[in-house]
Write a protein that holds these residues in place. Structure first.
Motif, PDB file in Angstrom:
ATOM      1  N   ALA A  19      30.564  13.667   7.565  1.00  0.00           N
ATOM      2  CA  ALA A  19      30.863  13.422   8.974  1.00  0.00           C
ATOM      3  C   ALA A  19      30.843  14.727   9.768  1.00  0.00           C
ATOM      4  N   ALA A  20      31.422  15.778   9.190  1.00  0.00           N
ATOM      5  CA  ALA A  20      31.471  17.070   9.885  1.00  0.00           C
ATOM      6  C   ALA A  20      30.084  17.664  10.060  1.00  0.00           C
ATOM      7  N   ALA A  21      29.170  17.386   9.121  1.00  0.00           N
ATOM      8  CA  ALA A  21      27.815  17.936   9.167  1.00  0.00           C
ATOM      9  C   ALA A  21      26.812  16.976   9.783  1.00  0.00           C
ATOM     10  N   ALA A  22      27.270  15.823  10.286  1.00  0.00           N
ATOM     11  CA  ALA A  22      26.395  14.801  10.884  1.00  0.00           C
ATOM     12  C   ALA A  22      25.322  14.337   9.900  1.00  0.00           C
ATOM     13  N   ILE A  23      25.726  14.105   8.663  1.00  0.00           N
ATOM     14  CA  ILE A  23      24.849  13.556   7.631  1.00  0.00           C
ATOM     15  C   ILE A  23      25.207  12.092   7.424  1.00  0.00           C
ATOM     16  N   ASP A  24      24.199  11.225   7.476  1.00  0.00           N
ATOM     17  CA  ASP A  24      24.446   9.792   7.308  1.00  0.00           C
ATOM     18  C   ASP A  24      24.388   9.351   5.855  1.00  0.00           C
ATOM     19  N   ILE A 105      19.366  12.432   6.494  1.00  0.00           N
ATOM     20  CA  ILE A 105      19.470  12.238   5.046  1.00  0.00           C
ATOM     21  C   ILE A 105      19.497  13.614   4.376  1.00  0.00           C
ATOM     22  N   ALA A 106      20.457  13.824   3.506  1.00  0.00           N
ATOM     23  CA  ALA A 106      20.552  15.071   2.739  1.00  0.00           C
ATOM     24  C   ALA A 106      20.266  14.775   1.275  1.00  0.00           C
ATOM     25  N   VAL A 107      19.467  15.631   0.663  1.00  0.00           N
ATOM     26  CA  VAL A 107      18.985  15.422  -0.702  1.00  0.00           C
ATOM     27  C   VAL A 107      19.384  16.624  -1.556  1.00  0.00           C
ATOM     28  N   ASN A 108      19.864  16.358  -2.765  1.00  0.00           N
ATOM     29  CA  ASN A 108      20.271  17.493  -3.604  1.00  0.00           C
ATOM     30  C   ASN A 108      19.059  18.187  -4.211  1.00  0.00           C
ATOM     31  N   ASP A 109      19.263  19.414  -4.678  1.00  0.00           N
ATOM     32  CA  ASP A 109      18.148  20.251  -5.124  1.00  0.00           C
ATOM     33  C   ASP A 109      17.435  19.686  -6.340  1.00  0.00           C
ATOM     34  N   GLN A 110      18.111  18.874  -7.132  1.00  0.00           N
ATOM     35  CA  GLN A 110      17.514  18.357  -8.365  1.00  0.00           C
ATOM     36  C   GLN A 110      16.837  16.998  -8.168  1.00  0.00           C
ATOM     37  N   PRO A 133      24.440  22.821   0.785  1.00  0.00           N
ATOM     38  CA  PRO A 133      25.579  23.415   1.500  1.00  0.00           C
ATOM     39  C   PRO A 133      26.836  22.549   1.436  1.00  0.00           C
ATOM     40  N   LEU A 134      26.664  21.244   1.476  1.00  0.00           N
ATOM     41  CA  LEU A 134      27.806  20.337   1.372  1.00  0.00           C
ATOM     42  C   LEU A 134      28.325  20.251  -0.062  1.00  0.00           C
ATOM     43  N   LEU A 135      27.414  20.081  -1.010  1.00  0.00           N
ATOM     44  CA  LEU A 135      27.820  19.883  -2.399  1.00  0.00           C
ATOM     45  C   LEU A 135      28.486  21.125  -2.982  1.00  0.00           C
ATOM     46  N   ARG A 136      28.027  22.303  -2.587  1.00  0.00           N
ATOM     47  CA  ARG A 136      28.649  23.526  -3.110  1.00  0.00           C
ATOM     48  C   ARG A 136      30.089  23.648  -2.623  1.00  0.00           C
ATOM     49  N   ARG A 137      30.353  23.188  -1.388  1.00  0.00           N
ATOM     50  CA  ARG A 137      31.722  23.232  -0.891  1.00  0.00           C
ATOM     51  C   ARG A 137      32.625  22.313  -1.720  1.00  0.00           C
TER      52      ARG A 137
END
Length: 368
Positions: A19-24, A105-110, A133-137
Motif C-alpha cells: 500500500a505504501a509503495a502503490a503496488i497492487d 505489478i511487482a515481480v521478485n528477482d527469481q 525493495p519491498l521484499l528486502r525490507r
C-alpha cells in the motif's frame, strides 16, 4: 524436505508495504521469497509455479498439477490454481491480474524472465517493477522465530566443527576428503542440507571461493574451511582456518591481525551504525598491520533463508543496522601463491549491540 507453516503476519506486513509503495500485486517465483510466505521453497523449473499476493484479496498459488499434492495442506491459507500439462499457465496469471483490476505489478528477482516477458506481452497496459525493495525490507530484520532457527543452525554447525577438531586430522588428507568428512558430521548433527563446504589448503587458500579439489594437505599448511547448511530453510555460515601442524611465524602474525579485525568489526555493530562503517572498522585494522591490499572482499553479508542476502557490509552501503539483522563478520587476508586466512562468525544485531551466533574458538588452531 522439512517445512514450516505459513506465517500470516508476513502477508499482513507485505500488504502494508504494498500500500505504501502503490503496488497492487506481487508475483513471486520459487525462491527464498516464496518460502518466506509459504514455508516451502517451491520447485523452480520450466513449469510455472508462482505465488500471487493481492493487496486487498486472498493470496493465490499457481502450481502445476503434478506438484499440486505438495501444496494440498496449504489450501486453508492460499487459494490454489492448478494447471495441467498442455494448459497455458501464463493465461491463469493474466486472468488473475485482470480479475483483480491490478495495474501496478511487482515481480521478485527469481521469477524467470521467460515467464515475465510473456506476462508483459499480454498485459501491455500494466506497469511492472522489481519487488526486491519491498521484499528486502520484510526479510532483513528477522523475527523471533527466525532468530531461533538461525541460532539452532549455527549451534549444530558448531557441534560438527568441535567434533571434527577433536577427532580428525588434516595432514595427508585431500581437501575433498576433509570436505566429505565435515559434510557427514554436519548431517549427523541434524542439518537438513549442507549448502557448501569449501576446503582450501596452502596456496589454494588465497582464493576465497576456491573449488575444493584433490590437493593433499601438507605439514604446515593453513587450511581455510568455509562451511554451512540449513535448518528448516535457515542457514549457518562459518569459516575457520586451522593449520596442519605448526604455522609459520608470518602466518601466525597475519592470523592475529585477522582476529583483531574481526573483533573490531563485531565491536562496531549496533543499531544505527551504517553498514559501511563496520567494513571500515575491520579494514582499518588490516591496513594498520600492512595487509590492507590483501583483504579483497566485503566484510560480510546478511544470512537467513539464503546464504547471501541483504544487508551487505561493504563500502558505499550507508544503510543503518537494525535489531534482528543477521550478518557475517568475515575479514580475511589472501597472499597469492602462499596461503589465505579467514575467520567468520554470524552475528545478530541486538537492541543495544550485537551477539555472535557461533561459539567455537576463534584462536589459531593446530590440527594433526
Amino acid at each position: 524436505m522439512e517445512h514450516l507453516p505459513p506465517n500470516p503476519e508476513r502477508l499482513a506486513r507485505a500488504r502494508q508495504l504494498m500500500a505504501a509503495a502503490a503496488i497492487d500485486l506481487l508475483v513471486i517465483g520459487p525462491s527464498a521469497d516464496f518460502r518466506y510466505f509459504t514455508g516451502r521453497p517451491g520447485h523452480l523449473s520450466e513449469r510455472l509455479t508462482a505465488l500471487v499476493i493481492e493487496r486487498d484479496g486472498p493470496p493465490v498459488l499457481v502450481v502445476p498439477k503434478l506438484e499440486a499434492p505438495l501444496y494440498a495442506d496449504l489450501e486453508s491459507a492460499f487459494q490454489l490454481v492448478v494447471w495441467a500439462d498442455g494448459d497455458d499457465p501464463i493465461a491463469h496469471l493474466v486472468t488473475l491480474v485482470q480479475s483483480t483490476g491490478s495495474r501496478a505489478i511487482a515481480v521478485n528477482d527469481q521469477f524467470w524472465s521467460g515467464f515475465l516477458l510473456q506476462l508483459q506481452d499480454r498485459l501491455p497496459e500494466r506497469s511492472f517493477r522489481r519487488a526486491s525493495p519491498l521484499l528486502r525490507r520484510l526479510r532483513m530484520a528477522k523475527d523471533t522465530g527466525e532468530l531461533a532457527l538461525l541460532r539452532e543452525a549455527s549451534r549444530r554447525t558448531d557441534a560438527a566443527w568441535e567434533y571434527f577438531c577433536a577427532h580428525e586430522r588434516l595432514t595427508g588428507r585431500t581437501e575433498r576428503e576433509v570436505a566429505a568428512r565435515l559434510t557427514e558430521l554436519l548431517l549427523a548433527q541434524g542439518l537438513h542440507e549442507v549448502a557448501f563446504c569449501i576446503v582450501a589448503s596452502g596456496p589454494n587458500g588465497a582464493s576465497p571461493h576456491h573449488e575444493t579439489g584433490d590437493r593433499v594437505i601438507q605439514p604446515g599448511d593453513p587450511v581455510v574451511i568455509d562451511f554451512g547448511g540449513s535448518y528448516y530453510g535457515y542457514y549457518s555460515d562459518i569459516t575457520r582456518t586451522p593449520v596442519a601442524g605448526e604455522p609459520s611465524s608470518d602466518f601466525a602474525d597475519a592470523y592475529e591481525a585477522v582476529l583483531e579485525a574481526q573483533q573490531a568489526a563485531f565491536a562496531a555493530m549496533r543499531p544505527g551504525v551504517p553498514c559501511q562503517d563496520v567494513d571500515r572498522a575491520a579494514r582499518q585494522i588490516l591496513h594498520e598491520h600492512g595487509y590492507g591490499s590483501y583483504f579483497i572482499h566485503r566484510l560480510g553479508h546478511g544470512v537467513g533463508l539464503t546464504v547471501h542476502e541483504d544487508p551487505y557490509l561493504v563500502e558505499g552501503n550507508d544503510e543503518p543496522l537494525e535489531p534482528g539483522m543477521v550478518v557475517s563478520d568475515e575479514p580475511g587476508i589472501y597472499i597469492p601463491g602462499r596461503w589465505g586466512v579467514r575467520i567468520e562468525d554470524l552475528v545478530v544485531v541486538t537492541e543495544d549491540g550485537a551477539e555472535r551466533l557461533n561459539s567455537v574458538s576463534r584462536e589459531l588452531l593446530r590440527l594433526p
